[in-house]
Write an enzyme that holds these catalytic residues in place. Structure first.
Site, short mmCIF file in Angstrom:
data_model
loop_
_atom_site.label_atom_id
_atom_site.label_comp_id
_atom_site.label_asym_id
_atom_site.label_seq_id
_atom_site.Cartn_x
_atom_site.Cartn_y
_atom_site.Cartn_z
N PHE A 149 0.81 -1.22 0.00
CA PHE A 149 0.00 0.00 0.00
C PHE A 149 0.84 1.26 0.00
O PHE A 149 0.36 2.32 -0.40
CB PHE A 149 -0.94 0.02 1.21
CG PHE A 149 -0.26 0.23 2.54
CD1 PHE A 149 0.09 1.52 2.96
CD2 PHE A 149 0.03 -0.84 3.39
CE1 PHE A 149 0.72 1.73 4.19
CE2 PHE A 149 0.65 -0.63 4.61
CZ PHE A 149 1.00 0.65 5.00
N LYS A 173 -1.28 -7.90 -8.60
CA LYS A 173 -2.23 -7.86 -7.50
C LYS A 173 -1.79 -6.73 -6.57
O LYS A 173 -0.94 -6.91 -5.70
CB LYS A 173 -2.25 -9.19 -6.75
CG LYS A 173 -3.57 -9.53 -6.02
CD LYS A 173 -4.00 -8.54 -4.96
CE LYS A 173 -3.15 -8.63 -3.70
NZ LYS A 173 -3.66 -7.66 -2.64
N GLU A 176 -5.15 -3.83 -1.80
CA GLU A 176 -6.58 -3.51 -1.85
C GLU A 176 -6.90 -2.23 -1.07
O GLU A 176 -8.02 -1.73 -1.13
CB GLU A 176 -7.41 -4.68 -1.31
CG GLU A 176 -7.24 -5.01 0.15
CD GLU A 176 -6.05 -5.91 0.46
OE1 GLU A 176 -6.04 -6.53 1.54
OE2 GLU A 176 -5.12 -5.98 -0.37
N SER A 226 5.83 -6.76 4.14
CA SER A 226 6.41 -7.03 5.45
C SER A 226 7.19 -8.34 5.45
O SER A 226 6.97 -9.21 4.59
CB SER A 226 5.32 -7.08 6.51
OG SER A 226 4.51 -8.24 6.32
N CYS A 281 9.70 1.43 3.54
CA CYS A 281 10.62 0.39 3.99
C CYS A 281 12.05 0.89 4.06
O CYS A 281 12.91 0.26 4.65
CB CYS A 281 10.53 -0.85 3.08
SG CYS A 281 11.19 -0.57 1.42
N GLU A 382 9.34 -3.42 13.40
CA GLU A 382 9.15 -2.45 12.33
C GLU A 382 7.83 -1.73 12.59
O GLU A 382 6.75 -2.31 12.45
CB GLU A 382 9.12 -3.13 10.97
CG GLU A 382 8.98 -2.13 9.82
CD GLU A 382 8.88 -2.80 8.46
OE1 GLU A 382 9.33 -2.19 7.47
OE2 GLU A 382 8.34 -3.92 8.38
#
Length: 497
Positions: A149, A173, A176, A226, A281, A382
């Site tokens: 995202f 993909k 969402e 992640s 990240c 994290e």
């Protein structure tokens, strides 16, 4: 309510499952969009379409492929403000940051435009009498990308342009949580002349992800997200015989030596820790202050943090926007609220922050934690939000040992005026990307992006030469064109003479 549908075979396809996921505007907390969640059958349809398109796309000339990619680049440039607005509306980051995301994605489109150079093979002539050997690289077939995202346009552009330039077809993909930018990129690719079925977009949750990982016609999977999910992606995809590049999480350290310009270091710590609300990240989440630099550096960071302007991403005055969801906002806040009990000093507490007129938005202020024990959750996990931890080290050696003991090895940086110390650091630190007086060392498009240890699962980094190698496989061809006078039978072992 607006519905974001799939893109299969060069056209929008309505979801058939009746399952939808909410898409929020993080600045207001309101849901005015829903996204169709794919079933196994819908994923299968996308893969079948991509497989059928590969029959012709895989043999399409490099000249035609690159012409389409050049046109795609033109269209993304022309529509970059529109793409940035979609990112801001669904992710929440400020418009200037969203524009920067599009620009960094464009670097990889430009890399893909030069794919003819990257796919050049090798030739050795006369390796034996009348025998030549050549090596070539060929596409894999149908490949898939599962993207996060936090960069809904950039990370897809890290994947599909290189993959399709190499002759593969692609099933994307996207997250969402903010799906519209990826769908718009697919529309622009079609407008650029990309044949139907070469790039497909299916939205979904774990059902769609698992089907892509299991599908026998998907040859390779790229993932950014992640660490726990990256581990899952790798293990499940490998179980089903797929090539995998899965980029995981991070806890990026910024080492500040006593000779560093502390104003410069503080500016960069602010930028790297709080930009994009820390949802990167490659964000700096730990500053390691060496020697007696800590107190002054923390004061400089705190002074700057107090002046940051936080607000909706479409407000030109905003420097930092909200987080992606209420749940994530609350999780980030929990790390700050628990830090003091675990031994940290809370210098700046950003929890409970609200923006006038946007009280239902997913806002949080920036937080600064000092003297954070390495056993504290805020240091070990994290957080993926605007929380910066400061730890103290007496010496360079102590600092490098602390950084290298981290389970992650994504990116790191050193701030110093000492070239010898910087050179030593870049050789000794255990991380895949290193910055010297550069806080977020994301490589340019013609170098590859990726970390070490629990930040990468798989054998290849993403984009650059590693990306080209990931999306192709090598073949060696040995050729003899006999002279008409040659002949005879020889059952002996072949020899090179």
């Amino acid at each position: 309510m607006k519905t974001v549908n799939h893109w299969i075979g060069g056209k929008a396809v309505e979801g058939a499952t009746g399952r939808f996921g909410p898409v929020y505007n993080p600045a207001t907390g309101a849901q005015d969009t829903q996204v169709a969640l794919a079933s196994v059958d819908e994923v299968d349809a996308a893969v079948a379409t991509a497989k059928d398109a590969f029959r012709s796309w895989g043999t399409t000339s490099l000249a035609k492929r690159t012409a389409i990619l050049f046109k795609l680049r033109e269209l993304v440039v022309a529509h970059r403000d529109e793409l940035a607005e979609l990112i801001t509306a669904e992710h929440g980051k400020v418009h200037s940051d969203a524009l920067g995301e599009v620009a960094r994605g464009l670097e990889i489109v430009e890399l893909a435009c030069s794919i003819a150079e990257k796919l050049k093979g090798e030739l050795s002539t006369q390796v034996s009498s009348g025998v030549d050997v050549s090596s070539i690289r060929q596409p894999l077939g149908v490949v898939a990308g599962i993207t996060p995202f936090n960069f809904p346009a950039m990370v897809p552009m890290w994947m599909f342009p290189v993959a399709i330039a190499c002759g593969n077809t692609f099933v994307l993909k996207p997250s969402e949580k903010d799906p519209s930018a990826a769908l718009r990129l697919a529309e622009l690719a079609a407008e650029a002349g990309l044949p139907d079925g070469v790039l497909n977009v299916v939205h979904g949750d774990k059902v769609a992800v698992d089907r892509l990982l299991e599908h026998p016609d998907v040859a390779a999977v790229s993932f950014v997200g992640s660490t726990p999910i990256a581990q899952y992606i790798q293990s499940k995809a490998v179980e089903h015989g797929k090539r995998v590049q899965a980029l995981g999480g991070a806890k990026n350290h910024m080492l500040v030596l006593p000779d560093a310009d502390l104003d410069f270091a503080a500016d960069n710590a602010i930028n790297a820790a709080y930009g994009s609300a820390g949802e990167r990240c490659m964000a700096v989440s730990v500053v390691v202050a060496v020697g007696d630099t800590g107190d002054e550096l923390v004061k400089k960071i705190a002074d700057r943090a107090a002046k940051l302007r936080i607000g909706p991403g479409n407000d030109p005055a905003s420097e930092m926007g909200p987080l992606i969801t209420k749940e994530h906002r609350d999780k980030v806040a929990s790390y700050v609220r628990g830090a003091a009990a675990q031994g940290a000093e809370v210098v700046v507490d950003g929890t409970g922050y609200t923006v006038d007129g946007h009280e239902d938005g997913f806002f949080i202020g920036v937080s600064l934690l000092d003297k954070v024990p390495t056993t504290a959750d805020a240091y070990r996990d994290e957080i993926f939000g605007p929380v910066l931890c400061v730890v103290r080290a007496e010496t360079y050696d102590e600092a490098i040992e602390l950084i290298n003991s981290s389970r992650w090895g994504n990116g790191t940086a050193i701030f110093t005026r000492d070239g010898g110390a910087a050179r030593r650091f870049q050789l000794e630190v255990e991380a895949g990307m290193v910055g010297v007086n550069v806080p977020i060392p994301v490589p340019v498009g013609y170098h590859s992006f990726g970390g070490w240890k629990d930040s990468l699962f798989g054998d290849h980094h993403i984009y650059g030469n590693d990306g080209v190698h990931f999306y192709t496989r090598g073949k060696v061809v040995t050729t003899r064109w006999p002279d008409p006078s040659d002949g005879g039978i020889n059952l002996g072992f072949p020899s090179n003479h």
